[in-house]
Design an enzyme around this catalytic site. Structure first.
Site, PDB file in Angstrom:
ATOM      1  N   ASP A  51      38.699  43.447  39.010  1.00 21.16           N
ATOM      2  CA  ASP A  51      38.272  42.367  39.905  1.00 21.16           C
ATOM      3  C   ASP A  51      39.088  42.343  41.190  1.00 21.16           C
ATOM      4  OD1 ASP A  51      36.621  41.738  37.842  1.00 21.16           O
ATOM      5  OD2 ASP A  51      37.401  39.711  37.516  1.00 21.16           O
TER       6      ASP A  51
ATOM      7  N   HIS B 143      42.718  44.052  37.235  1.00 20.92           N
ATOM      8  CA  HIS B 143      42.603  43.752  38.673  1.00 20.92           C
ATOM      9  C   HIS B 143      43.081  44.953  39.485  1.00 20.92           C
ATOM     10  CE1 HIS B 143      42.670  39.719  36.850  1.00 20.92           C
ATOM     11  NE2 HIS B 143      41.963  39.329  37.899  1.00 20.92           N
TER      12      HIS B 143
END
Length: 772
Positions: free
Chosen positions: A97, A248
């Site tokens: 993300d 991430h």
């Protein structure tokens, strides 16, 4: 009647042509709207960006509307139909993300390539626009790309229209950068199915209705906490159920994530786990497809707009910082110069100047104030002769003066030919070596002429600027112009005097050495600001031009915004003409070089460039109030206003004025300031377009009072006898290089021999005069 009309049309208005401009306002409006749109886009994308980490603690929300099948179902949700999907057994979909990030995304892609793993990247729209090459690399290396919002905002807490905007703009940016489109969506701050609240479910349903599949997670690596590479790598699933793992690739230092991947992927592979994209893990047939032509072009346009807005904001930030710094330095320079100028004025120029003065009053339809002007001149405590040159007036101006039958006052009538021609006519008719030029709407104080001519005690002074003051100060507009005259004009004149680069002796109150006027060929009509043109010509010829603030004269200021616009439009346009005409001074030496490299640069910076930047300042201020810290913007504006008030109070003190009108200074920033920079903008557009303006005479209001001369005052102390009638026969406008006297250096009717002409354009210090 038709004959008179033709005569007037061949006079004052023939030297210029008026070309009305309309497209410049359209262009200005377009530029302002474009700037506003760019700042709005930049503010939305940058300052509404939610930078909280996805795993940050959230307040527990009610989940009464979330169906039980969703709360206990798979992580891939079709919100409109209420269906879910789960990855195949022993299949792991790695998801990343918040990217792409120019530092960490390439390193993660390198690890995945070395291990032969395909993953899914849920990207933020603004970061795709910043790094489109990384988005293309993600797709080119076989990974799937998904949506993670445009500004990383919590979709469950915003309105429905903003949700749609966030998703559509992200989809378009991805299409423009990569040429593909995808229905995969991971809402920012989402987690597992059980964590869905009512607001989150509302966002999932709306996304499903718009064609998106919501992808949640089953296993959070907690890498957003930065617990260490070993802890992140320990995120190993239990059992054989398929998993969607949250990682991430942006949002801070992701070095631990990169290191953990090097350990996690080989270990899970050795345990029999298969790595796949989200689409492959749940067997989606069309998780990614080619984008349509319209979406690609719109996406590329959006990326270009985002990059342009960022570039514009960067440039504006530097410009505004530079403008602020320059304005502050200007304030300091003006303050220091004013203090030095005050001390300098305490020293005499030399022996008192007592020789008589010829006062020239060019008049065109000045019936409202001509009597007050003439009587004030005759009330002077210095010997004067007054020459009123009626330039084809149609309101009986000349008749009014002649009916007064005042001794020492002559009236010369001529066909309408313009103010420069009227001044040249007066110069030709004058019988004195020192000349004062005054507008027909100006009233002199009794000592104004005497004060005005004292600097001529120094032989290098060719012209003197007096102190013009506003008489009609009633109302806000009058107060604002009064402040402008005292604070703006007079403080600048003190600085110009100290720097020896005075650009303008105002037409309302100025004195000249006739020898200096002859050397430059009289008053030119090449510009609409004949006073500025003449002053610059004198400086370039080597003469010193100074400011005498004690020589006060009262003049009418425009009483309406329309009249003020016309006056300042003419002033500004004429100043631009004069600056262009005398641009050669930039490369000259001596007095001319001081005008060029000091005066012209100062005018260009503070009367042209900074006003052109003023609309940007206003738009940026609104931008700051909306997207930045409003208290900071208000604080900066208050500090700027306080600086202006302090300068205003000091200028009012120097001019001996009461500070009462300064209360209106804050209001001046919202009307008068905007009017002034719009005038500059229109003048610049007019000049660039190559158009010329006709003369625009200001409306007179008759607010000047007629002074009463004491009957017992000896006439000899107030005026000199007018020249013989023969002088009037020679009163012709200057018409060529030979000058008004047919090539002679002096006029036979001059009161005194002419002063020595300047030599080598150098201000001599050997004369022992204390003035620098």
């Amino acid at each position: 009647m038709s004959k008179n009309r033709r005569r007037r049309s061949q006079g004052r208005h023939t030297s210029v042509r008026h070309v009305p401009l309309r497209t410049h306002w359209l262009l200005l409006t377009t530029l302002v709207l474009t700037l506003s749109a760019a700042l709005l886009l930049e503010g939305y994308t940058q300052h509404l960006f939610d930078e909280r980490p996805d795993g940050a603690p959230r307040r527990q929300a009610a989940a009464t509307s979330v169906p039980a099948a969703i709360a206990s179902g798979g992580p891939v949700i079709e919100g409109a139909a209420g269906r879910t999907a789960t990855p195949a057994p022993r299949t792991i979909a790695l998801t990343f993300d918040d990217g792409p990030d120019p530092v960490w995304t390439p390193k993660i892609l390198d690890v995945l390539r070395r291990n032969g793993v395909r993953a899914t990247f849920f990207t933020v729209g603004t970061r795709v626009a910043e790094n489109p090459d990384l988005a293309r690399r993600i797709v080119a290396e076989g990974h799937q790309i998904g949506l993670h919002g445009f500004t990383h905002t919590d979709l469950g807490t915003v309105s429905a229209w903003r949700r749609s905007l966030e998703l559509r703009e992200t989809r378009l940016v991805i299409a423009g950068a990569t040429g593909v489109t995808t229905p995969l969506l991971r809402p920012p701050y989402s987690a597992t199915n059980k964590a869905l609240g009512d607001a989150d479910w509302s966002a999932v349903v709306q996304a499903g209705q718009e064609g998106y599949l919501t992808v949640l997670t089953t296993l959070d690596s907690q890498d957003w906490r930065r617990p260490g590479a070993e802890a992140i790598a320990a995120a190993t699933p239990a059992g054989s159920t398929g998993q969607i793992v949250l990682l991430h690739d942006a949002g801070g230092d992701r070095s631990q994530t990169v290191t953990a991947l090097e350990q996690l992927v080989p270990r899970l592979k050795a345990s029999g786990w298969t790595f796949a994209t989200v689409g492959d893990a749940v067997a989606l047939p069309t998780a990614v497809r080619s984008a349509g032509t319209a979406d690609r072009w719109q996406g590329m346009a959006l990326i270009a707009a985002l990059r342009t807005s960022g570039w514009i904001l960067d440039v504006l930030s530097w410009l505004l910082w530079a403008a602020g710094a320059i304005s502050l330095l200007r304030a300091i320079a003006v303050f220091v110069a004013a203090r030095r100028h005050v001390r300098m004025r305490r020293r005499p120029w030399g022996a008192p100047v007592t020789e008589p003065v010829s006062v020239i009053v060019p008049a065109y339809n000045e019936s409202a104030g001509i009597e007050a002007a003439v009587r004030s001149l005759l009330a002077s405590d210095h010997p004067v002769e007054v020459i009123v040159v009626d330039d084809g007036s149609t309101d009986g101006t000349a008749d009014i003066v002649e009916a007064l039958r005042l001794p020492g006052v002559r009236v010369i009538r001529q066909q309408n030919a313009g103010k420069p021609a009227a001044l040249n006519t007066g110069i030709a008719a004058a019988s004195c070596n020192l000349l004062v030029m005054v507008d027909g709407d100006t009233v002199f104080e009794p000592d104004a002429v005497r004060m005005l001519v004292q600097p001529f005690a120094h032989r290098r002074v060719g012209a003197v600027s007096g102190n013009a003051k506003v008489v009609n100060r009633g109302g806000l507009l009058g107060r604002w112009q009064h402040i402008e005259y005292v604070v703006g004009f007079n403080l600048d004149r003190r600085l110009f005097d100290l720097a020896e680069c005075m650009p303008t002796v105002p037409g309302a109150v100025g004195a000249f050495r006739r020898e200096a006027l002859l050397r430059v060929g009289g008053v030119s009509d090449a510009t609409l600001a004949e006073d500025t043109d003449l002053t610059m010509a004198l400086c370039r010829d080597g003469w010193r031009v100074v400011y005498e603030e004690r020589a006060k004269a009262w003049t009418e200021a425009p009483a309406s915004l329309g009249a003020l616009w016309k006056q300042r439009y003419r002033w500004c346009y004429g100043t631009l003409q004069a600056m262009w005409k005398h641009r050669g001074a930039l490369a000259q030496r001596g007095q001319a070089g001081k005008l060029g490299r000091r005066g012209l640069v100062y005018l260009l910076m503070f009367q042209v460039l900074l006003p052109l930047l003023a609309p940007v300042v206003d738009v940026f201020a609104v931008y700051g109030l909306v997207f930045l810290d409003p208290w900071r913007i208000v604080g900066l504006w208050t500090a700027f206003l306080l600086l202006q008030v302090l300068m205003g109070a000091y200028a009012f003190r120097l001019d001996g004025e009461r500070p009462g009108p300064l209360w209106s200074l804050p209001l001046q920033q919202f009307v008068h300031r905007q009017l002034m920079y719009l005038v500059v903008i229109q003048s610049v557009f007019t000049a660039v377009a190559g158009s010329r303006l006709r003369w625009q005479r200001m409306e007179r209001y008759g607010s000047l009072q007629v002074p009463v001369t004491p009957s017992d005052a000896p006439a000899e102390a107030q005026l000199v006898t007018a020249a013989p009638p023969a002088a009037e026969s020679r009163a012709e406008p200057w018409a060529g290089p030979a000058g008004p006297y047919g090539g002679h250096d002096t006029d036979p009717w001059a009161c005194h021999p002419t002063a020595p002409a300047p030599q080598n354009h150098i201000w001599p210090s050997e004369q022992g005069h204390p003035h620098p």
